[in-house]
Scaffold this motif. Sequence first.
Motif, PDB file in Angstrom:
ATOM      1  N   GLN A 123       0.836  -1.192   0.000  1.00 22.07           N
ATOM      2  CA  GLN A 123       0.000   0.000   0.000  1.00 22.07           C
ATOM      3  C   GLN A 123       0.874   1.246   0.000  1.00 22.07           C
ATOM      4  N   SER A 124       0.486   2.235  -0.787  1.00 15.28           N
ATOM      5  CA  SER A 124       1.193   3.513  -0.822  1.00 15.28           C
ATOM      6  C   SER A 124       0.300   4.579  -0.203  1.00 15.28           C
ATOM      7  N   LEU A 125       0.817   5.269   0.818  1.00 13.28           N
ATOM      8  CA  LEU A 125       0.061   6.299   1.526  1.00 13.28           C
ATOM      9  C   LEU A 125       0.632   7.674   1.192  1.00 13.28           C
ATOM     10  N   LYS A 126      -0.252   8.666   1.025  1.00 14.09           N
ATOM     11  CA  LYS A 126       0.178  10.022   0.695  1.00 14.09           C
ATOM     12  C   LYS A 126      -0.286  10.988   1.777  1.00 14.09           C
ATOM     13  N   PHE A 127       0.693  11.703   2.365  1.00 11.45           N
ATOM     14  CA  PHE A 127       0.397  12.643   3.440  1.00 11.45           C
ATOM     15  C   PHE A 127       0.782  14.063   3.039  1.00 11.45           C
ATOM     16  N   ARG A 128       0.223  15.040   3.750  1.00 12.29           N
ATOM     17  CA  ARG A 128       0.488  16.444   3.459  1.00 12.29           C
ATOM     18  C   ARG A 128       1.912  16.834   3.851  1.00 12.29           C
ATOM     19  N   TYR A 129       2.449  17.827   3.189  1.00 10.26           N
ATOM     20  CA  TYR A 129       3.761  18.350   3.568  1.00 10.26           C
ATOM     21  C   TYR A 129       3.706  19.009   4.934  1.00 10.26           C
ATOM     22  N   GLU A 130       2.536  19.485   5.348  1.00 10.55           N
ATOM     23  CA  GLU A 130       2.401  20.086   6.676  1.00 10.55           C
ATOM     24  C   GLU A 130       2.659  19.076   7.786  1.00 10.55           C
ATOM     25  N   ASP A 131       2.540  17.775   7.478  1.00  9.23           N
ATOM     26  CA  ASP A 131       2.747  16.724   8.484  1.00  9.23           C
ATOM     27  C   ASP A 131       4.147  16.135   8.438  1.00  9.23           C
ATOM     28  N   MET A 132       5.102  16.834   7.816  1.00  6.20           N
ATOM     29  CA  MET A 132       6.440  16.270   7.646  1.00  6.20           C
ATOM     30  C   MET A 132       7.074  15.873   8.973  1.00  6.20           C
ATOM     31  N   ASP A 133       6.911  16.709  10.011  1.00  6.67           N
ATOM     32  CA  ASP A 133       7.537  16.408  11.303  1.00  6.67           C
ATOM     33  C   ASP A 133       6.901  15.198  11.986  1.00  6.67           C
ATOM     34  N   LYS A 134       5.704  14.845  11.560  1.00  8.59           N
ATOM     35  CA  LYS A 134       5.004  13.717  12.183  1.00  8.59           C
ATOM     36  C   LYS A 134       5.349  12.378  11.522  1.00  8.59           C
ATOM     37  N   ASN A 171       2.952  17.020  -4.395  1.00  8.68           N
ATOM     38  CA  ASN A 171       2.142  17.686  -3.374  1.00  8.68           C
ATOM     39  C   ASN A 171       1.913  16.803  -2.152  1.00  8.68           C
ATOM     40  N   HIS A 172       2.780  15.805  -1.974  1.00  5.00           N
ATOM     41  CA  HIS A 172       2.569  14.880  -0.866  1.00  5.00           C
ATOM     42  C   HIS A 172       3.879  14.204  -0.445  1.00  5.00           C
ATOM     43  N   LEU A 173       3.856  13.642   0.742  1.00  5.10           N
ATOM     44  CA  LEU A 173       4.926  12.781   1.248  1.00  5.10           C
ATOM     45  C   LEU A 173       4.428  11.347   1.161  1.00  5.10           C
ATOM     46  N   GLU A 174       5.237  10.457   0.657  1.00  6.72           N
ATOM     47  CA  GLU A 174       4.781   9.092   0.386  1.00  6.72           C
ATOM     48  C   GLU A 174       5.379   8.102   1.384  1.00  6.72           C
ATOM     49  N   GLU A 195      -8.170  -6.129   5.234  1.00  7.58           N
ATOM     50  CA  GLU A 195      -8.983  -5.090   5.871  1.00  7.58           C
ATOM     51  C   GLU A 195      -8.425  -4.733   7.244  1.00  7.58           C
ATOM     52  N   GLY A 196      -7.924  -5.741   7.976  1.00  7.76           N
ATOM     53  CA  GLY A 196      -7.326  -5.482   9.279  1.00  7.76           C
ATOM     54  C   GLY A 196      -6.119  -4.564   9.178  1.00  7.76           C
ATOM     55  N   ILE A 197      -5.323  -4.729   8.118  1.00  5.95           N
ATOM     56  CA  ILE A 197      -4.165  -3.856   7.912  1.00  5.95           C
ATOM     57  C   ILE A 197      -4.619  -2.433   7.629  1.00  5.95           C
ATOM     58  N   MET A 198      -5.670  -2.261   6.802  1.00  7.73           N
ATOM     59  CA  MET A 198      -6.186  -0.924   6.512  1.00  7.73           C
ATOM     60  C   MET A 198      -6.699  -0.252   7.791  1.00  7.73           C
ATOM     61  N   GLN A 199      -7.374  -1.010   8.629  1.00  6.38           N
ATOM     62  CA  GLN A 199      -7.883  -0.455   9.881  1.00  6.38           C
ATOM     63  C   GLN A 199      -6.745  -0.051  10.816  1.00  6.38           C
ATOM     64  N   ALA A 200      -5.682  -0.859  10.867  1.00  7.72           N
ATOM     65  CA  ALA A 200      -4.529  -0.524  11.698  1.00  7.72           C
ATOM     66  C   ALA A 200      -3.863   0.762  11.215  1.00  7.72           C
ATOM     67  N   ILE A 201      -3.743   0.917   9.894  1.00  4.57           N
ATOM     68  CA  ILE A 201      -3.165   2.144   9.331  1.00  4.57           C
ATOM     69  C   ILE A 201      -4.019   3.349   9.706  1.00  4.57           C
ATOM     70  N   ALA A 202      -5.338   3.222   9.538  1.00  5.22           N
ATOM     71  CA  ALA A 202      -6.236   4.336   9.844  1.00  5.22           C
ATOM     72  C   ALA A 202      -6.159   4.717  11.320  1.00  5.22           C
ATOM     73  N   GLY A 209      -2.599  12.292  14.386  1.00  4.46           N
ATOM     74  CA  GLY A 209      -3.133  13.550  13.911  1.00  4.46           C
ATOM     75  C   GLY A 209      -2.677  13.948  12.521  1.00  4.46           C
ATOM     76  N   ALA A 210      -2.231  12.992  11.715  1.00  5.99           N
ATOM     77  CA  ALA A 210      -1.816  13.285  10.348  1.00  5.99           C
ATOM     78  C   ALA A 210      -3.033  13.231   9.425  1.00  5.99           C
ATOM     79  N   GLU A 211      -2.871  13.776   8.238  1.00  2.00           N
ATOM     80  CA  GLU A 211      -3.967  13.786   7.270  1.00  2.00           C
ATOM     81  C   GLU A 211      -3.476  13.311   5.914  1.00  2.00           C
ATOM     82  N   PHE A 212      -4.319  12.531   5.251  1.00  2.00           N
ATOM     83  CA  PHE A 212      -4.003  12.076   3.905  1.00  2.00           C
ATOM     84  C   PHE A 212      -4.205  13.216   2.907  1.00  2.00           C
ATOM     85  N   VAL A 213      -3.493  13.131   1.796  1.00  2.00           N
ATOM     86  CA  VAL A 213      -3.715  14.058   0.688  1.00  2.00           C
ATOM     87  C   VAL A 213      -4.878  13.520  -0.132  1.00  2.00           C
TER      88      VAL A 213
END
Length: 237
Positions: A123-134, A171-174, A195-202, A209-213
């Motif tokens: 799975q590839s996850l994309k997060f905001r640049y504002e969450d870089m420190d997290k 526009n994201h951190l991967e 599905e269990g892995i997706m739930q653990a990621i969420a 407190g991070a957010e997906f792009v």
Amino acid sequence: KVTDFFLFGILALIWIDILEIKRGNGLSSIFALGGASTFVITLACQDLAKKVLNGLAISTSDVFAVGDAIQLGDGTSGTVKSVGWLSTEIRGGDEIVTKIPNTQLSNIRVSNLSRMRQSQVKQSLKFRYEDMDKIPDLVNEIREEIVKCCPKVITNGSKPFRVRWTNFGDNHLEVMIDCRLQCPPVGDGYFEAREGIMQAIAQAVRRKGAEFVPPTILRVEMRDAALPANTVLIQDV
């Protein structure tokens, strides 16, 4: 049977030819026609024999059996419904049954998913640049949450188990997740583990407190001469 009749005729022609029986013009024409027919029948029999032999090879091999989930090299996948002398039937996930000639199956790669002991979830996850420190703590949190909540994930080091910050996007951190499951890649067990892995990621993302792009939507405006003036068609791509 018709096949018995043709076989008897072919054998009779061969036997007469061996005995070198004298033939008149009428008989010569008949035998000439018989020889042409024999040639055509021989070609047809060769093709039929090839299909039957391929069917016999598939039936006696241990590549797959009725009820197995398989995937072919051309992308076709599904559950084996029946294996015949000339063709094999595969039922797809959409319940459509596809009949595939055994001659084709003998020349294509076949993967038996039902007999695989392990599977992969990537799975590839994309997060905001504002969450870089997290991101560093988030990566560790996701890894620990998967280990705690997903017992089918192989975490003893014998197989890859990676949760890594892998890329700076436009526009994201991967973050990439790559793990192996102790189950075949088919059936309810696999999808429940996935599905269990997706739930653990969420859960880990929510806790940190991070957010997906969100997905990028490209809006295209088109004007059609056949439509009234100032009419614009908007399509999301």
